[in-house]
Design a protein around this motif. Structure first.
Motif, PDB file in Angstrom:
ATOM      1  N   ARG A 132       0.832  -1.207   0.000  1.00 30.85           N
ATOM      2  CA  ARG A 132       0.000   0.000   0.000  1.00 30.85           C
ATOM      3  C   ARG A 132       0.865   1.255   0.000  1.00 30.85           C
TER       4      ARG A 132
ATOM      5  N   LEU B  53      -4.744  -8.126  -1.603  1.00 30.12           N
ATOM      6  CA  LEU B  53      -5.212  -6.738  -1.530  1.00 30.12           C
ATOM      7  C   LEU B  53      -6.197  -6.378  -2.646  1.00 30.12           C
TER       8      LEU B  53
ATOM      9  N   LEU C  40      -8.241  -2.569  -3.902  1.00 26.39           N
ATOM     10  CA  LEU C  40      -7.476  -1.741  -4.834  1.00 26.39           C
ATOM     11  C   LEU C  40      -8.279  -1.471  -6.100  1.00 26.39           C
TER      12      LEU C  40
ATOM     13  N   LEU D 125      -4.240   2.558  -5.146  1.00 23.93           N
ATOM     14  CA  LEU D 125      -5.144   2.837  -4.034  1.00 23.93           C
ATOM     15  C   LEU D 125      -6.366   3.572  -4.565  1.00 23.93           C
TER      16      LEU D 125
END
Length: 368
Positions: free
Chosen positions: A206, A236, A240, A254
């Motif tokens: 991140r 993730l 995302l 992000l």
């Protein structure tokens, strides 16, 4: 699933420059800026200073020196097994994740030269020598380790420690114009942990995307030197945004990260050697063409570069004599009179920063 939004190289360029504080100089404290950038290359002590001068409004040498001396920032062997400057919290995050990579580097580069030295025993002995806040240079540490392993190369023993054990290189090492043998000190005081965790790997990805995205798994691997990142990105993925580049390659970002318009203007910048904007992606076409990359990235060296409209357009070098410092720019293409004037102005400002009170000369060479 619908078609992913495609991002042009220019869009990726503007996103990267915005996150790297290169669209406009920011008004941020030094430590905050270094954390925003997720570290600075510090293979030469002056590189972090030059990187921050390009990015921060009113930046002074004393600001960064104070942060290093106060141990708010630490210099150590980190991404891609090279020297970087990070905040203490980021050192705690990054160093354990890189431990497997750094152990592999030690085996590859020094394994034969320290044959017979068990890595665990070598670390134990080195930690004992560095106990109670003791600082030793790399050559000193190697010589003190040598009697335990007389068949090993003392220099290789010293080098091995920085890959096998979290150590930092305390001030004045790493401060402006201070070069020489690298001092080692134990990093226990930083609170660094010894075992990497998946949770921290997710946080690191991140943070990477916040500093360098949108980016692919291969890009993150190139920046860090880490393997096994596909699993982290897949974990993730639900949180995302997924894009594609012009060739259809999958890019992650992000959700709320800034992605400026393609037409956002970019000022001329004179980046130092090894600047992260040139090294943080496997696909570097957002910053330079393949031909220019071959001329800028020569073996292990990465030249100091000039950005015009956000992309690498020239290299620069500086040379000092007793009474003059000369900055020479070597363009890769013809430059407009407007661009030439902007480069000369920015170069003059840089020389005022690096060599105040010295006569300055800026030379623009013909295109290479």
């Amino acid at each position: 699933m619908g078609a992913r939004k495609a991002l042009s190289a220019r869009a990726l360029n503007r996103a990267l420059l915005g996150r790297q504080l290169l669209l406009r100089r920011a008004d941020l404290p030094v430590v905050t800026a270094v954390e925003r950038l997720l570290g600075l290359n510090a293979q030469d002590p002056n590189l972090p200073y030059l990187a921050l001068w390009n990015r921060l409004e009113g930046f002074t040498i004393n600001e960064l020196t104070a942060a290093i001396e106060n141990r708010e920032l630490v210099r150590s062997t980190l991404m891609r097994a090279t020297q970087h400057l990070l905040s203490v919290p980021d050192f705690r995050l990054v160093r354990p994740q890189l431990a497997p990579l750094l152990r592999r580097v030690q085996r590859t580069a020094f394994g034969r030269r320290v044959a017979g030295a068990d890595p665990g025993a070598l670390v134990t002995e080195a930690r004992a020598l560095l106990a109670d806040g003791r600082t030793l240079t790399r050559p000193e540490l190697g010589r003190l380790l040598a009697p335990r392993w007389p068949d090993a190369d003392p220099a290789a023993l010293g080098w091995s420690v920085q890959y096998l054990e979290p150590v930092v290189h305390p001030a004045p090492s790493g401060t402006w114009n201070v070069r020489g043998a690298t001092p080692f000190a134990r990093a226990d005081w930083t609170g660094v942990h010894r075992d990497p965790t998946l949770q921290d790997a997710c946080l690191l990805v991140r943070r990477y995307l916040a500093a360098f995205g949108p980016a692919s798994v291969a890009d993150a691997r190139t920046w860090s030197g880490l393997g096994g990142l596909r699993e982290v990105f897949d974990r993730l993925r639900p949180e995302l945004r997924v894009f594609a580049d012009a060739s259809g390659r999958e890019l992650f970002d992000l959700p709320d990260a800034p992605r400026p318009d393609d037409d956002v203007p970019v000022p001329v910048r004179l980046l130092p050697e090894f600047d992260a904007t040139l090294l943080a992606h496997a696909d570097r076409t957002r910053m330079m063409t393949a031909d220019i990359r071959r001329r800028v990235c020569n073996g292990a060296a990465v030249a100091a570069t000039v950005l015009v409209d956000g992309t690498v357009t020239a290299t620069w070098t500086a040379r000092s004599t007793p009474d003059t410092v000369t900055l020479t720019v070597r363009p890769f293409r013809p430059l407009s009179s407007t661009d030439r004037s902007a480069i000369q102005e920015e170069a003059a400002h840089l020389l005022t920063f690096t060599n105040p009170g010295t006569h300055h000369d800026v030379q623009l060479m013909p295109p290479q």
